[in-house]
Write a protein that holds these residues in place. Sequence first.
Motif, PDB file in Angstrom:
ATOM      1  N   ARG A  22       9.689   8.939  -1.197  1.00 53.33           N
ATOM      2  CA  ARG A  22       8.412   9.501  -1.662  1.00 53.33           C
ATOM      3  C   ARG A  22       8.004  10.636  -0.730  1.00 53.33           C
ATOM      4  NH1 ARG A  22       9.041   8.077  -5.716  1.00 53.33           N
ATOM      5  NH2 ARG A  22       7.863   6.863  -7.213  1.00 53.33           N
ATOM      6  N   ASN A  23       7.596  11.726  -1.350  1.00 48.34           N
ATOM      7  CA  ASN A  23       7.147  12.893  -0.579  1.00 48.34           C
ATOM      8  C   ASN A  23       8.150  13.253   0.521  1.00 48.34           C
ATOM      9  OD1 ASN A  23       4.784  12.890  -2.124  1.00 48.34           O
ATOM     10  ND2 ASN A  23       3.846  11.388  -0.763  1.00 48.34           N
ATOM     11  N   ARG A  25      10.103  11.391   2.069  1.00 51.43           N
ATOM     12  CA  ARG A  25      10.294  10.373   3.095  1.00 51.43           C
ATOM     13  C   ARG A  25      11.066   9.187   2.522  1.00 51.43           C
ATOM     14  NH1 ARG A  25       5.952   6.659   5.989  1.00 51.43           N
ATOM     15  NH2 ARG A  25       7.607   5.445   6.928  1.00 51.43           N
ATOM     16  N   ILE A  27      11.649   5.610   2.202  1.00 52.98           N
ATOM     17  CA  ILE A  27      10.853   4.406   2.477  1.00 52.98           C
ATOM     18  C   ILE A  27      11.724   3.157   2.412  1.00 52.98           C
ATOM     19  CG2 ILE A  27       8.892   3.037   1.630  1.00 52.98           C
ATOM     20  CD1 ILE A  27       7.648   5.744   0.768  1.00 52.98           C
ATOM     21  N   PRO A  46       7.401  -6.238   9.611  1.00 54.23           N
ATOM     22  CA  PRO A  46       6.233  -5.625  10.254  1.00 54.23           C
ATOM     23  C   PRO A  46       5.469  -4.690   9.315  1.00 54.23           C
ATOM     24  CG  PRO A  46       8.257  -5.199  11.497  1.00 54.23           C
ATOM     25  CD  PRO A  46       8.665  -5.790  10.195  1.00 54.23           C
ATOM     26  N   ASN A  47       4.284  -4.278   9.730  1.00 58.21           N
ATOM     27  CA  ASN A  47       3.496  -3.306   8.966  1.00 58.21           C
ATOM     28  C   ASN A  47       4.335  -2.063   8.708  1.00 58.21           C
ATOM     29  OD1 ASN A  47       0.725  -4.297  10.916  1.00 58.21           O
ATOM     30  ND2 ASN A  47       0.874  -4.569   8.724  1.00 58.21           N
ATOM     31  N   GLY A  48       4.264  -1.585   7.475  1.00 58.20           N
ATOM     32  CA  GLY A  48       4.953  -0.338   7.134  1.00 58.20           C
ATOM     33  C   GLY A  48       6.450  -0.492   6.909  1.00 58.20           C
ATOM     34  N   ALA A  49       6.963  -1.740   6.904  1.00 60.30           N
ATOM     35  CA  ALA A  49       8.418  -1.953   6.780  1.00 60.30           C
ATOM     36  C   ALA A  49       8.926  -1.626   5.383  1.00 60.30           C
ATOM     37  CB  ALA A  49       8.756  -3.396   7.131  1.00 60.30           C
ATOM     38  N   GLY A  50       8.045  -1.757   4.366  1.00 56.90           N
ATOM     39  CA  GLY A  50       8.474  -1.466   2.989  1.00 56.90           C
ATOM     40  C   GLY A  50       8.315  -2.646   2.046  1.00 56.90           C
ATOM     41  N   LYS A  51       7.589  -3.681   2.469  1.00 60.38           N
ATOM     42  CA  LYS A  51       7.460  -4.904   1.649  1.00 60.38           C
ATOM     43  C   LYS A  51       6.754  -4.617   0.317  1.00 60.38           C
ATOM     44  CE  LYS A  51       5.119  -6.985   4.903  1.00 60.38           C
ATOM     45  NZ  LYS A  51       5.085  -5.887   5.894  1.00 60.38           N
ATOM     46  N   SER A  52       5.608  -3.921   0.395  1.00 62.01           N
ATOM     47  CA  SER A  52       4.854  -3.651  -0.840  1.00 62.01           C
ATOM     48  C   SER A  52       5.662  -2.759  -1.768  1.00 62.01           C
ATOM     49  CB  SER A  52       3.523  -2.970  -0.530  1.00 62.01           C
ATOM     50  OG  SER A  52       2.749  -3.828   0.247  1.00 62.01           O
ATOM     51  N   THR A  53       6.445  -1.867  -1.186  1.00 64.28           N
ATOM     52  CA  THR A  53       7.278  -0.977  -2.008  1.00 64.28           C
ATOM     53  C   THR A  53       8.329  -1.802  -2.751  1.00 64.28           C
ATOM     54  OG1 THR A  53       6.917   0.749  -0.372  1.00 64.28           O
ATOM     55  CG2 THR A  53       8.699   1.118  -1.944  1.00 64.28           C
ATOM     56  N   GLU A 176       0.629 -11.198  -0.249  1.00 61.84           N
ATOM     57  CA  GLU A 176      -0.285 -11.705   0.791  1.00 61.84           C
ATOM     58  C   GLU A 176      -1.406 -12.547   0.163  1.00 61.84           C
ATOM     59  OE1 GLU A 176      -1.460  -8.825   3.760  1.00 61.84           O
ATOM     60  OE2 GLU A 176       0.168  -7.526   3.108  1.00 61.84           O
ATOM     61  N   HIS A 210       2.487 -11.888   6.240  1.00 65.34           N
ATOM     62  CA  HIS A 210       2.667 -11.494   7.642  1.00 65.34           C
ATOM     63  C   HIS A 210       2.762 -12.721   8.534  1.00 65.34           C
ATOM     64  CE1 HIS A 210       0.831  -7.577   6.355  1.00 65.34           C
ATOM     65  NE2 HIS A 210       1.894  -7.203   7.012  1.00 65.34           N
TER      66      HIS A 210
HETATM   67  N1  LIG Z   1       3.548   7.615  -1.613  1.00 65.42           N
HETATM   68  C1  LIG Z   1       3.958   7.565  -0.355  1.00 65.42           C
HETATM   69  N2  LIG Z   1       4.304   8.684   0.320  1.00 65.42           N
HETATM   70  C2  LIG Z   1       4.748   8.639   1.587  1.00 65.42           C
HETATM   71  N3  LIG Z   1       4.857   7.509   2.309  1.00 65.42           N
HETATM   72  C3  LIG Z   1       4.519   6.364   1.697  1.00 65.42           C
HETATM   73  C4  LIG Z   1       4.060   6.314   0.351  1.00 65.42           C
HETATM   74  N4  LIG Z   1       3.822   5.016   0.035  1.00 65.42           N
HETATM   75  C5  LIG Z   1       4.110   4.287   1.134  1.00 65.42           C
HETATM   76  N5  LIG Z   1       4.523   5.099   2.136  1.00 65.42           N
HETATM   77  C6  LIG Z   1       4.967   4.683   3.476  1.00 65.42           C
HETATM   78  O1  LIG Z   1       6.091   3.818   3.311  1.00 65.42           O
HETATM   79  C7  LIG Z   1       6.117   2.843   4.332  1.00 65.42           C
HETATM   80  C8  LIG Z   1       6.255   1.466   3.699  1.00 65.42           C
HETATM   81  O2  LIG Z   1       5.037   1.142   3.034  1.00 65.42           O
HETATM   82  P1  LIG Z   1       4.762  -0.300   2.430  1.00 65.42           P
HETATM   83  O3  LIG Z   1       3.353  -0.307   1.933  1.00 65.42           O
HETATM   84  O4  LIG Z   1       5.835  -0.642   1.457  1.00 65.42           O
HETATM   85  O5  LIG Z   1       4.922  -1.216   3.733  1.00 65.42           O
HETATM   86  P2  LIG Z   1       4.511  -2.758   3.979  1.00 65.42           P
HETATM   87  O6  LIG Z   1       5.685  -3.403   4.632  1.00 65.42           O
HETATM   88  O7  LIG Z   1       4.030  -3.359   2.715  1.00 65.42           O
HETATM   89  O8  LIG Z   1       3.333  -2.596   5.013  1.00 65.42           O
HETATM   90  P3  LIG Z   1       2.061  -3.541   5.374  1.00 65.42           P
HETATM   91  O9  LIG Z   1       2.624  -4.767   6.017  1.00 65.42           O
HETATM   92  O10 LIG Z   1       1.309  -2.699   6.350  1.00 65.42           O
HETATM   93  O11 LIG Z   1       1.318  -3.799   4.108  1.00 65.42           O
HETATM   94  C9  LIG Z   1       4.837   3.017   5.137  1.00 65.42           C
HETATM   95  O12 LIG Z   1       5.143   3.708   6.325  1.00 65.42           O
HETATM   96  C10 LIG Z   1       3.945   3.855   4.229  1.00 65.42           C
HETATM   97  O13 LIG Z   1       3.087   4.682   4.991  1.00 65.42           O
END
Ligand SMILES: Nc1ncnc2c1ncn2[C@@H]1O[C@H](COP(=O)(O)OP(=O)(O)OP(=O)(O)O)[C@@H](O)[C@H]1O
Length: 269
Positions: A22-23, A25, A27, A46-53, A176, A210
Amino acid sequence: MSIPVAADRPAVLEFEEVDFVRNGRTILSGVDFTVRAGEHWALIGPNGAGKSTILSICGAAAHPTRGSAAVLGRRLGAVDLRELRHSIGHVNPRHPLRSPLTVFEVVLTGATGSNDLVPRWTPPPATVARAEDLITRLGLDPIREALWPNLSQGERGRALIARALLPDPDLLLLDEPTTGLDVAAREHFLRTVDQLHDTHRDLATVLVTHHLEELPVSTTHAMLIGDGRLLTSGPADQVLTTANISDCFDYPIEISRHDGRWQARASSE
Ligand SMILES: Nc1ncnc2c1ncn2[C@@H]1O[C@H](COP(=O)(O)OP(=O)(O)OP(=O)(O)O)[C@@H](O)[C@H]1O
């Protein structure tokens, strides 16, 4: 009380070398896993690992940039995502509901996959009967007519599970789900999930958390995500170890399991 699952059960989710960009980057990178009917997965990292994606691809809300993802046997990119979403239950504690619907009405919105009741929509009698049954099974009878804005987090969580189960999905995604719950509400919620696994033997679930303390006893499998990559995945007891979790969070964490529940604390070493 982990339920053994045969390897020949149908695949509910199949990720093959999934990249998600995305953009500009990256992910997710090369994510590979299979979830079968009747399996209950924990998705941890961890936070930002990509779970929600990952969860958004599992929920047919996004598709991979490269690689392939099949949800309920249908390859994303080749199917109508909206139709596919009807077979997926998604429990999101940040459910964006603005109108003051009753618990009963919130459960009914599971039939239309909408946040609010669809204007001029009359639920078929079978849908009403199923909503009533789920309300009873999730212990919501006493608050059937209570309004959403007045519900506690725990009550909302149970209402959202009933909503997600209304279309009788084959896949349930829990994002969560225990966020903001007090200890009693959390324990009640976890018992509800365990009972669900007893009564819906083919249902596959993926739960993002988490906190290992918030994993239901009925969790069968786990995957650890770090920096957009799948670090390890497989049977929960083999994945949720002191070495794997410490590596995933880049911090010394000791894992133990008592009566089927996991505990994590900073290692004294
Ligand atoms: N549309 C987007 N453009 C750029 N970066 C993105 C976009 N959506 C998510 N990200 C980045 O992708 C990475 C993974 O995001 P994601 O929400 O999947 O993580 P997560 O593991 O669910 O985090 P958390 O535990 O904090 O909820 C993060 O660094 C986030 O900032």
